[in-house]
Design an enzyme around this catalytic site. Structure first.
Site, PDB file in Angstrom:
ATOM      1  N   SER A 484     -24.252 -51.977  76.988  1.00  0.00           N
ATOM      2  CA  SER A 484     -24.907 -53.282  77.066  1.00  0.00           C
ATOM      3  C   SER A 484     -26.270 -53.284  76.393  1.00  0.00           C
ATOM      4  O   SER A 484     -26.600 -54.208  75.636  1.00  0.00           O
ATOM      5  CB  SER A 484     -25.038 -53.711  78.526  1.00  0.00           C
ATOM      6  OG  SER A 484     -25.901 -52.839  79.249  1.00  0.00           O
ATOM      7  N   ASP A 485     -27.090 -52.260  76.660  1.00  0.00           N
ATOM      8  CA  ASP A 485     -28.432 -52.276  76.067  1.00  0.00           C
ATOM      9  C   ASP A 485     -28.382 -52.016  74.565  1.00  0.00           C
ATOM     10  O   ASP A 485     -29.148 -52.612  73.799  1.00  0.00           O
ATOM     11  CB  ASP A 485     -29.368 -51.297  76.773  1.00  0.00           C
ATOM     12  CG  ASP A 485     -28.806 -49.898  76.900  1.00  0.00           C
ATOM     13  OD1 ASP A 485     -27.646 -49.673  76.497  1.00  0.00           O
ATOM     14  OD2 ASP A 485     -29.511 -49.015  77.422  1.00  0.00           O
ATOM     15  N   CYS A 486     -27.488 -51.138  74.127  1.00  0.00           N
ATOM     16  CA  CYS A 486     -27.340 -50.909  72.685  1.00  0.00           C
ATOM     17  C   CYS A 486     -26.846 -52.175  71.986  1.00  0.00           C
ATOM     18  O   CYS A 486     -27.268 -52.485  70.862  1.00  0.00           O
ATOM     19  CB  CYS A 486     -26.370 -49.760  72.439  1.00  0.00           C
ATOM     20  SG  CYS A 486     -26.970 -48.161  73.039  1.00  0.00           S
TER      21      CYS A 486
END
Length: 767
Positions: A484-486
């Site tokens: 998700s953060d990538c």
């Protein structure tokens, strides 16, 4: 001399790719590279690390930097600047320091647009790889003389003063780290009294002084059983029958955190087959060396729950031990005997292997990470030693090696995309596109090429996988695992690049692919507003009581993280601004709920726990950035005020911030010894304060921090390596070698932008 090769697939017929190997980085030894000046620089770097190895555990990742700067003939032409005590910080000083850092870091970009860097630190990554290759008979083929030399160097250089090895490079000695690295040295050819500085005998003494190898944690017992150095009866059960359970049950593997699922999948296969390597004379010697009593006299049943106190971080609840005892005493004896061994066990092993092959294919045999890679590779060999599955695994082994001045190690699996999106944002913040347009264009290309274009193959939901189309991975596209953060940081970069002239940075990403990324983020958000890392969260929290490891916490199920939530909020706020018509209500609801989650999980002292970086400074940077993007300010949000107060309260006398990695396992703020500052922590805190509007309230803390960053810059424009700054699952540290270069540059760029500096003197910082 070792050389780093970029985006190179070689000629191995068993390797394949989804994007022409963009992001791939492999080390090869070039015997023709014998330039005496370069060799002298490398040797000097090795000696410098060795002589300071007890003072500074992370390396400076110098070998590839030397190679790239030499190949590009980089020379730092911008004069170094210093801000003396009592001297005012000037616009010119900030600009000069920023330009020096940007030009140096631009020269470190790889040809495919990404920034290489080490992502390692745990001391239990390399030994299982060596064990697997020893068992399968491929150790000599993969580990050349140069590989062995550099691997041994790494083990020697990270041996603690007491003779043991830690869970990670900064950690105290543990049985897990010491036994695995002891075995690794012996498999690589060292004798019982061999090794630099008597490494082998010192390691053996530590093992025996602390109760012998039977007190190694459960993962260690598994590997020792595979090697024939422990008996499988000394392990708690890992029945492959879990994969036959109905998927609606709460303890089904499909509901596990993906890493937990992917570790115990091949472990359960090897356990179910009770696979043990061929017993060689060396294995017989090791049996005598690592145990405190004769091997054939050890009562294996009694050591199942034994764990060395130096390794214990997460003690098993009594409930869990009762579960293992029940399986051990009642279930396993039935499943390993006729007729159930034919009716159930064989079917379970076949289904487990089906999942292993599926995961291998969908990650191009990189797998989700190094722990899983080695276990899956061994399972494929056990199934068919001459099969293509195993050969495809061998072809991807080089993707895990990394070489630096402290030797060769195994990476987690590479942080190419993660480092690149942060690097791109730092360079974009510098507002120097007129000077580094080519660098930005290459970074933009790399990010676009690294986006995952498809979901996992076939009926992926039946394989307990989720959508990945439109996501980004932590490393490269071939890896395949959505994060998700990538994804959020990749989306943010593409949106920022879309605001620039295409003749400078290349064509913008098509809107449809941006929409795919948004779909991933909306899909993953939890009911509480938070963002998990890999897959939707929501499994029962009580399952964490079944955490079978002794050295990790919160690994059984997926959880939400402040960093992932903040990254997604920031990306979607920018997306909404640029594409207001696409799923507007869903995007707005996501932002509102995400901001509320960030507020809700704030600790009473105003801090946020950082899950992937050390620790509260990292969490504060993300949290304050996410809240600011969502429209929360110091004036209208109590969480922002408390977060700012927390950061200002822990600022050090020299203007910086410095946090010990002990904050992560202890879950409370722990400063570095002697109140030292760390430039990465300082950068995170500075950017967090800037997000909160600190420049409009009282800029002096910002000026003091900027002064420290400027004065700490090295002659070539880089910044010095200091303490380790990455972490996973509370207790294991990761060395993100690029962070020392990225974040000071980014922080200075944001400082220059937010503080509206004029060409005149702007502040007189405290000493």
């Amino acid at each position: 001399m070792w050389k780093l090769k970029i985006a190179d697939g070689g000629s191995n017929p068993y390797i394949f790719t989804t994007n022409n190997f963009v992001g791939r980085q492999i080390w090869e030894f070039d015997p023709q590279a014998t330039d005496p000046q370069q060799l002298a620089k490398v040797e000097a770097a090795r000696l410098d690390f060795y002589h300071n190895r007890y003072k500074l555990k992370p390396n400076s990742d110098l070998l590839w930097r030397m190679q790239f700067l030499e190949e590009k003939d980089f020379r730092q032409n911008i004069p170094q600047v210093k801000v003396e005590d009592g001297e005012e910080v000037s616009y010119e000083a900030v600009t000069a320091a920023l330009r020096r850092g940007v030009h140096l870091y631009s020269a470190l970009q790889a040809s495919d647009g990404h920034w290489p860097a080490e992502n390692a630190g745990p001391m239990f990554f390399m030994p299982p790889m060596v064990m697997c290759l020893y068992i399968t008979g491929h150790l000599n083929a993969i580990f050349t003389e140069e590989h062995r030399s550099e691997t041994l160097r790494y083990i020697y250089y990270h041996q603690n003063e007491d003779g043991g090895w830690g869970f990670h490079i900064e950690g105290h000695s543990t049985m897990f780290g010491t036994v695995l690295n002891y075995i690794c040295m012996r498999l690589l050819g060292e004798g019982p009294e061999g090794g630099q500085d008597n490494a082998v005998s010192r390691g053996r003494k530590w093992i025996l002084d602390h109760g012998g190898a039977t007190s190694i944690p459960s993962w260690g017992k598994t590997w020792l059983s595979i090697m024939g150095l422990c008996d499988w009866s000394g392990c708690n059960p890992m029945p492959p029958e879990f994969w036959l359970l109905p998927s609606y049950l709460p303890m089904h593997p499909g509901k596990m955190w993906c890493y937990c699922r992917m570790v115990y999948m091949p472990m359960s296969y090897l356990y179910g087959k009770r696979f043990t390597a061929r017993i060689t004379p060396l294995i017989l010697q090791l049996r005598e060396e690592i145990h405190i009593q004769p091997y054939d006299q050890i009562d294996w049943k009694k050591v199942r729950h034994v764990c060395c106190k130096e390794d214990m971080y997460y003690p098993h609840p009594l409930l869990q031990d009762l579960l293992w005892d029940t399986l051990y005493l009642t279930t396993e004896p039935l499943l390993t005997r006729w007729p159930l061994n034919k009716l159930i066990r064989q079917r379970a092993l076949q289904k487990t292997m089906k999942h292993i092959h599926y995961e291998d294919e969908n990650s191009r045999y990189i797998t989700i990470g190094t722990v899983e890679k080695v276990l899956c590779m061994l399972a494929c060999w056990v199934e068919d030693p001459n099969g293509d599955y195993f050969k495809k695994h061998l072809a991807r082994v080089p993707d895990y090696f990394w070489v630096a001045e402290d030797g060769m190690k195994i990476q987690s699996f590479g942080s190419q995309h993660w480092d690149t999106v942060f690097s791109a944002q730092a360079l974009l913040a510098s507002d120097m596109a007129d000077e580094i347009g080519t660098t930005l264009a290459k970074a933009h290309y790399c990010i676009k090429e690294s986006q995952v274009k498809d979901n996992p193959s076939g009926d992926f939901r039946s394989m307990y996988r989720h959508i990945s189309k439109g996501s980004w991975t932590f490393s490269d596209q071939d890896h395949g695992w959505q994060l998700s953060d990538c994804t959020a940081e990749g989306l943010k970069c593409c949106l920022l690049f879309s605001l620039m002239q295409p003749e400078v940075v290349g064509e913008a990403m098509p809107p449809e692919r941006l929409f795919d990324s948004v779909n991933i983020l909306l899909y993953l958000q939890s009911k509480n507003g938070g963002m998990p890392g890999w897959e939707p969260a929501g499994a029962s929290e009580w399952l964490e009581l079944l955490n079978p490891t002794e050295f990790f916490e919160n690994i059984v199920i997926e959880h939400e993280y402040v960093e992932c939530t903040s990254s997604a909020v920031q990306a979607l706020v920018l997306f909404k601004k640029l594409h207001p018509g696409h799923r507007r209500k869903e995007v707005e609801r996501f932002i509102t709920n995400g901001a509320k989650y960030i507020e809700d999980i704030q600790m009473p002292d105003g801090a946020w726990y950082g899950n992937w970086g050390v620790c509260f400074t990292y969490g504060a940077w993300f949290a304050l950035g996410g809240l600011a993007a969502a429209g929360k300010t110091y004036n209208n949000c109590a969480a922002v005020r408390k977060g700012v107060d927390f950061l200002l309260r822990i600022q050090l006398e020299d203007g910086g911030w410095g946090e010990s990695y002990q904050s992560c396992p202890d879950k409370k703020y722990v400063p570095l010894e002697d109140n030292r500052s760390n430039l990465v922590h300082t950068s995170w805190a500075l950017m967090g304060l800037l997000c909160s509007g600190q420049a409009d309230r009282d800029p002096n803390p910002l000026h003091r921090a900027a002064k420290l960053l400027i004065n700490s810059q090295l002659e070539d424009g880089d910044f010095p390596q200091q303490e380790i700054t990455g972490v996973f699952k509370m207790n294991c540290m990761l060395h993100f070698a690029a962070y020392r270069s990225i974040f000071p540059v980014w922080a200075l760029a944001e400082y220059k932008r937010f503080c509206n500096l004029s060409s005149e003197a702007i502040s007189k910082p405290s000493k």
